[in-house]
Write an enzyme that holds these catalytic residues in place. Structure first.
Site, PDB file in Angstrom:
ATOM      1  CE  LYS A 165      -4.199  -1.680   0.064  1.00  0.00           C
ATOM      2  NZ  LYS A 165      -5.150  -1.407  -1.033  1.00  0.00           N
ATOM      3  CE  LYS A 265     -11.282  -4.059  -3.398  1.00  0.00           C
ATOM      4  NZ  LYS A 265     -10.187  -3.926  -4.367  1.00  0.00           N
TER       5      LYS A 265
END
Length: 366
Positions: A165, A265
């Site tokens: 990240k 998603k």
């Protein structure tokens, strides 16, 4: 297969590894999950799940999802549960937008249909290819040394793919990637995910400074136009996540030659039905495909793993084992994790044995 009742439950799912931090200091302590039970008149039941990562990650939040479900579910009673695409069109007619609120309902319909037909989700979604799916583990934003230490921990646990990240100060992000790359075997697959937090200038700086490192860049900028602008400077695979929120977005990206891969998603696009449509378009253009979700436990993990298992092996990137991220379970499922890959449950429907009594009293019933 007429829908007789729809029941909503809530489950708080704390993270096993503590606070999860994204770009901009945004963080969450766990998933606030909503579980949907759809019962047909013959007593069969299907289950779905939707759990956002806080209220900051997607245009979704847990109480918003539950409010929308309370609006929708009474108007689905008496409908034919086998007509999943027709029910998706009806939900879109009754409630404009809010795909995340429809995702768990759609998932429960697929689970119910699989149980009625005696088929797994993978079989219904195109047929399983192989048996196992590569897993990745996400490294939340910390100091470079802390992220390197966590990377070594996940490698020791058997993961071979890591998502780093990034998306804060570019110099710090460069140091994060360099520390993680140095800490893990050279065979480890790395993705750098900025969650759309950089502008074009920051993205160009990051690409220039990390040109000698092997990684895939994921969702560097928030807008479609910004990502399109940096594509010529990106000399490595570019994967888009947040930008790909429907079939139209993917068709545009294909036409513009923007993406090498996509991350789908379920909650973002509205459930398994719409995720399958996007997946099939990506297959037709030989794009690399990740299918996952915004959060959840056994129910949700089984759903996106089942859809990904029916995706051609050559195009599968990886997925995430969210049920191992949290300290509670919402069903019994025979996930098998070996050497950094997961084999989804083999039962019918989602393959998850759900005991709603473990959730406590329902929060709503239609």
């Amino acid at each position: 297969m007429t829908i007789a009742s729809i029941t909503l439950y809530r489950q708080w799912q704390p993270f096993r590894d503590g606070t999860y931090t994204c770009s901009g200091g945004r963080s969450a302590e766990g998933f606030d999950s909503t579980i949907v039970e759809i019962a047909s008149q013959d007593g069969s039941k299907g289950y779905g799940e939707m759990a956002p990562l806080g209220s900051f990650y997607d245009p979704a939040f847990a109480e918003g999802a539950r409010a929308a479900m309370r609006e929708l579910t009474p108007r689905l009673i008496g409908e034919d549960a086998t007509g999943i695409e027709a029910l998706n069109r009806r939900m879109d007619l009754l409630l404009k937008g809010h795909p995340y609120a429809k995702a768990a309902i759609d998932m429960a319909l697929w689970d119910l249909a699989g149980k009625q037909r005696g088929l797994s989700l993978a079989a219904m979604a195109g047929g399983a290819e192989g048996s196992a799916i590569p897993l990745y583990r996400s490294l939340a934003q910390e100091s470079p040394d802390a992220m390197a230490a966590r990377a070594r921990k996940y490698i020791a646990e058997g993961y071979h793919r890591l998502q780093v990240k990034v998306g804060l100060d570019v110099n710090d992000d460069i140091a994060r990637l360099e520390a993680v790359r140095a800490a893990v075997p050279s065979s480890t697959v790395l993705f750098c995910d900025a969650n759309g937090s950089w502008g074009t200038a920051e993205t160009r700086r990051f690409l220039q400074a990390t040109r000698g490192l092997d990684y895939t860049l994921e969702q560097p900028c928030a807008s479609y136009e910004e990502n399109l602008a940096i594509r010529p400077a990106c000399d490595r695979p570019l994967v888009l996540d947040e930008t790909i929120d429907g079939a139209d977005a993917l068709l545009r990206a294909i036409a513009d030659g923007l993406v090498d891969g996509i991350t789908i998603k379920l909650a973002r696009v509205g459930g398994l039905t719409k995720a399958k449509l996007i997946r099939d378009i990506a297959i037709a253009r030989n794009l690399k495909i990740t299918i996952e979700d915004t959060g959840g436990a056994q129910i949700d993990t089984a759903a996106y793993c089942g859809l990904l298992l029916s995706t051609p092996e050559a195009l599968r990137q990886h997925t995430v084992d969210f049920h191992n991220w949290v300290t509670v379970a919402n069903g019994k499922a025979d996930f098998i994790i070996v050497d950094g890959s997961v084999t989804p449950p083999k039962g019918v429907g989602l393959g998850v044995d759900v005991d709603p009594a473990t959730f406590g009293e329902p929060i709503f019933r239609s």
